[in-house]
Every structure is written in C-alpha cells, then in structure tokens.
Design a protein around this motif. Structure first.
Motif, PDB file in Angstrom:
ATOM      1  N   LYS A 144       0.797  -1.251  -0.029  1.00  0.00           N
ATOM      2  CA  LYS A 144       0.068  -0.128  -0.114  1.00  0.00           C
ATOM      3  C   LYS A 144       0.782   1.240  -0.062  1.00  0.00           C
ATOM      4  CE  LYS A 144      -3.854   0.048   2.602  1.00  0.00           C
ATOM      5  NZ  LYS A 144      -4.693   0.325   3.910  1.00  0.00           N
ATOM      6  N   LEU A 145       0.512   2.176  -0.993  1.00  0.00           N
ATOM      7  CA  LEU A 145       1.340   3.362  -1.063  1.00  0.00           C
ATOM      8  C   LEU A 145       0.517   4.450   0.111  1.00  0.00           C
ATOM      9  CD1 LEU A 145       2.226   3.803  -4.906  1.00  0.00           C
ATOM     10  CD2 LEU A 145       3.767   2.621  -2.780  1.00  0.00           C
ATOM     11  N   LEU A 146       1.690   4.908   1.071  1.00  0.00           N
ATOM     12  CA  LEU A 146       0.938   5.850   1.922  1.00  0.00           C
ATOM     13  C   LEU A 146       1.280   7.251   1.511  1.00  0.00           C
ATOM     14  CD1 LEU A 146       1.491   3.749   5.234  1.00  0.00           C
ATOM     15  CD2 LEU A 146      -0.438   3.631   3.597  1.00  0.00           C
ATOM     16  N   THR A 147       0.405   8.015   0.944  1.00  0.00           N
ATOM     17  CA  THR A 147       1.053   9.410   0.514  1.00  0.00           C
ATOM     18  C   THR A 147      -0.263  10.279   0.121  1.00  0.00           C
ATOM     19  OG1 THR A 147       2.013  10.355  -1.326  1.00  0.00           O
ATOM     20  CG2 THR A 147       0.908   8.645  -1.997  1.00  0.00           C
ATOM     21  N   LYS A 148      -0.088  11.770   0.528  1.00  0.00           N
ATOM     22  CA  LYS A 148      -1.229  12.447  -0.006  1.00  0.00           C
ATOM     23  C   LYS A 148      -1.268  12.680  -1.518  1.00  0.00           C
ATOM     24  CE  LYS A 148      -1.137  14.687   4.681  1.00  0.00           C
ATOM     25  NZ  LYS A 148      -0.727  15.769   5.115  1.00  0.00           N
ATOM     26  N   ASN A 181      19.587  -3.145 -14.753  1.00  0.00           N
ATOM     27  CA  ASN A 181      18.432  -3.876 -13.974  1.00  0.00           C
ATOM     28  C   ASN A 181      17.111  -3.268 -14.395  1.00  0.00           C
ATOM     29  OD1 ASN A 181      20.479  -5.352 -11.790  1.00  0.00           O
ATOM     30  ND2 ASN A 181      21.142  -3.070 -12.006  1.00  0.00           N
ATOM     31  N   ALA A 182      16.110  -4.225 -13.972  1.00  0.00           N
ATOM     32  CA  ALA A 182      14.614  -3.641 -14.577  1.00  0.00           C
ATOM     33  C   ALA A 182      13.996  -3.951 -13.225  1.00  0.00           C
ATOM     34  CB  ALA A 182      14.329  -4.120 -15.761  1.00  0.00           C
ATOM     35  N   VAL A 183      12.847  -3.364 -12.959  1.00  0.00           N
ATOM     36  CA  VAL A 183      11.988  -3.669 -11.984  1.00  0.00           C
ATOM     37  C   VAL A 183      10.584  -3.129 -12.666  1.00  0.00           C
ATOM     38  CG1 VAL A 183      10.735  -3.083  -9.796  1.00  0.00           C
ATOM     39  CG2 VAL A 183      13.149  -2.939 -10.011  1.00  0.00           C
ATOM     40  N   ASN A 184       9.855  -4.229 -13.092  1.00  0.00           N
ATOM     41  CA  ASN A 184       8.219  -4.148 -13.363  1.00  0.00           C
ATOM     42  C   ASN A 184       7.387  -3.768 -12.473  1.00  0.00           C
ATOM     43  OD1 ASN A 184       8.469  -5.514 -16.512  1.00  0.00           O
ATOM     44  ND2 ASN A 184       9.625  -6.435 -15.225  1.00  0.00           N
ATOM     45  N   PHE A 185       6.682  -2.921 -12.799  1.00  0.00           N
ATOM     46  CA  PHE A 185       5.725  -2.330 -11.511  1.00  0.00           C
ATOM     47  C   PHE A 185       4.344  -1.898 -12.092  1.00  0.00           C
ATOM     48  CE2 PHE A 185       7.498   1.420 -13.247  1.00  0.00           C
ATOM     49  CZ  PHE A 185       6.460   2.383 -13.211  1.00  0.00           C
ATOM     50  N   SER A 186       3.305  -2.113 -11.084  1.00  0.00           N
ATOM     51  CA  SER A 186       2.226  -1.353 -11.637  1.00  0.00           C
ATOM     52  C   SER A 186       1.641  -0.691 -10.333  1.00  0.00           C
ATOM     53  CB  SER A 186       1.107  -2.721 -11.601  1.00  0.00           C
ATOM     54  OG  SER A 186      -0.171  -2.160 -11.743  1.00  0.00           O
ATOM     55  N   LYS A 221     -10.177   4.293  -2.393  1.00  0.00           N
ATOM     56  CA  LYS A 221      -9.468   5.522  -2.126  1.00  0.00           C
ATOM     57  C   LYS A 221      -8.078   5.270  -1.876  1.00  0.00           C
ATOM     58  CE  LYS A 221     -13.393   7.793  -0.145  1.00  0.00           C
ATOM     59  NZ  LYS A 221     -14.203   8.618   1.002  1.00  0.00           N
ATOM     60  N   GLU A 222      -7.599   4.073  -2.089  1.00  0.00           N
ATOM     61  CA  GLU A 222      -6.055   3.920  -1.527  1.00  0.00           C
ATOM     62  C   GLU A 222      -5.598   3.417  -2.912  1.00  0.00           C
ATOM     63  OE1 GLU A 222      -5.316   4.148   1.293  1.00  0.00           O
ATOM     64  OE2 GLU A 222      -7.029   3.939   2.428  1.00  0.00           O
ATOM     65  N   MET A 223      -4.145   3.528  -2.760  1.00  0.00           N
ATOM     66  CA  MET A 223      -2.992   3.299  -3.714  1.00  0.00           C
ATOM     67  C   MET A 223      -2.440   2.058  -3.394  1.00  0.00           C
ATOM     68  SD  MET A 223      -1.722   6.471  -6.147  1.00  0.00           S
ATOM     69  CE  MET A 223      -1.022   7.370  -4.583  1.00  0.00           C
ATOM     70  N   TYR A 224      -2.099   1.251  -4.528  1.00  0.00           N
ATOM     71  CA  TYR A 224      -1.251  -0.004  -4.283  1.00  0.00           C
ATOM     72  C   TYR A 224      -0.302  -0.134  -5.244  1.00  0.00           C
ATOM     73  CZ  TYR A 224      -4.989  -1.359  -0.968  1.00  0.00           C
ATOM     74  OH  TYR A 224      -5.799  -0.961   0.062  1.00  0.00           O
ATOM     75  N   ILE A 259       1.669  -5.692   2.026  1.00  0.00           N
ATOM     76  CA  ILE A 259       0.502  -6.272   2.158  1.00  0.00           C
ATOM     77  C   ILE A 259       0.528  -7.613   2.305  1.00  0.00           C
ATOM     78  CG2 ILE A 259      -1.799  -6.945   1.020  1.00  0.00           C
ATOM     79  CD1 ILE A 259      -1.574  -4.187   1.322  1.00  0.00           C
ATOM     80  N   PRO A 260       0.260  -8.054   3.529  1.00  0.00           N
ATOM     81  CA  PRO A 260       0.527  -9.427   3.959  1.00  0.00           C
ATOM     82  C   PRO A 260      -0.649 -10.592   3.375  1.00  0.00           C
ATOM     83  CG  PRO A 260      -1.002  -8.349   5.570  1.00  0.00           C
ATOM     84  CD  PRO A 260      -0.662  -7.519   4.569  1.00  0.00           C
TER      85      PRO A 260
END
Length: 217
Positions: free
Chosen positions: A8-12, A66-71, A77-80, A110-111
């Motif tokens: 979970k991304l905790l940001t405003k 190096n590469a990091v694939n992300f989404s 109301k949350e971002m992940y 996230i568990p």
C-alpha cells in the motif's frame, strides 16, 4: 516461475501526480535510471523502472541494466504497488519513487496469508494439494530451535506428522501443486507475503489479490 509482492502506498499524492512525475524521468541513453511507461489510465499505471550499475572488469567499464516491472493501481481511495520479480534494484526504485512523491511516501507491505491462498483455490475451484511446508522456531529441546522443511508428493498435513505434534513452531512458507489438464503448476507463498507462482496461473492470482484482497483492505 514469477514472483509478486504488493504494497500500500501511503501518500497524499494522487495517481495522476505520480504518473506525471515519472513521465518526466524517462529512461534513455543519457540517464542511469528512469521509467518507461507501458500503459496508463485514471486508475492504473504500468511500466518498467530501469537502473544502470557500472562496474570495473578487466580494465573496462561494464554497464549492468537492472529492471523492475511495476504497477500502481487505485483501489477505492487507496493506492497499491505491485512489483513483478522483486530484486535488489527495488531499493533504487523505491528511493526514486520517494523523491517523485516529494518525500511524502511510505510503503506498507500487504500480507498475503496462507488462508488467502486457500480461499483463492476455493474461489476458482482448483484441484490442489499442499506439497511443501516450511516451519521455523521449532524447539528440539530447551536450548536448540531449528527450521524444518517438509516435502511430499502427496497431500501434506502437519497434524499427521508425529515429530511436531504438541510442539510450538511458526509456518514460514507453504507450497501447493495445482493440477489442470494433466499438468501440474506450483504456487508458493511466504509469511512475508511474497508469492512465487507458475506463469500459467499468474493472471488468476493477480486478479484475485487485486479484486478480492486489496478491495477489502
């Protein structure tokens, strides 16, 4: 086999802000690190973070990419954040994402639990059996604790194993074989929430985690 981890991304900051900022850091020949956006919408940003490390080898500079694939997805109301095949490069990625958010960002893992995987198996009515269980903090005596990995070609049930009956321990990882059309596929989940899964099943587990688990956080 592919690996996934969710945060979970905790940001405003909102997803549009993040998208515009990472767009301004493209990866090209002139940059040691940057992003390539593969797709974007109001609720989702998919891409790859590239990071070049230079090392000296036999009097020559060698660049390792190096590469990091992300989404990044907005769920309610949350971002992940979903990371595909997390590696050592994830630190460079998270550091840059922290800067992108003007240092207003924290990562909350996230568990993904063993029960979540059992529910996923039930949800898709999969033919599955537990074939590996790893335990830790198993007391052999008052002075010695150890880790044990149990493997079997048949269904494993810790309640049937005399060695650990009545003893205390923690389960650190579990693996299932999934049978489909005469073939078997594997999924392993660790206590930390890292999922390792056959590519054949990858889309199913992504849909389940993001539509069922994240949606109910």
């Amino acid at each position: 086999m592919v690996r996934y981890r969710w945060y979970k991304l905790l940001t405003k900051k909102d997803i549009n802000f993040i998208y515009k900022k990472i767009q301004s850091i493209p990866f090209d020949d002139g940059n040691k690190k940057g992003f390539i956006i593969e797709s974007a919408s109001e609720k989702n940003v998919n891409g790859v973070f590239y990071y070049i490390v230079s090392i000296m080898q036999e009097n020559a500079n060698v660049d390792i990419i190096n590469a990091v694939n992300f989404s990044i997805s907005k769920v309610r109301k949350e971002m992940y954040l979903r990371i595909h095949n997390p590696s050592h490069s994830i630190k460079a990625f998270s550091d840059l994402l922290f800067e992108v958010c003007d240092f207003d960002l924290a990562f909350d893992p996230i568990p993904i639990s063993f029960e979540n995987i059992k529910d996923w198996i039930k949800h898709y009515n999969l033919d599955a059996q537990i074939n590996l269980i790893k335990i830790s903090d198993f007391k052999i005596n008052e002075d010695i604790t150890t880790e044990i990995t149990f493997k079997s070609r048949k269904e494993l049930n810790l309640l049937d194993i005399d060695l650990i009956k009545g003893r205390k321990y923690n389960i650190t990882s579990m693996s299932w074989l999934i049978f489909d059309s005469g073939k078997s596929y594997k999924i392993l989940v660790s206590k930390t929430g890292l999922i390792t899964i056959s590519e054949y099943l990858a889309l199913d587990i992504i849909r389940y985690v993001e539509n069922q688990i994240l949606d109910n956080q």
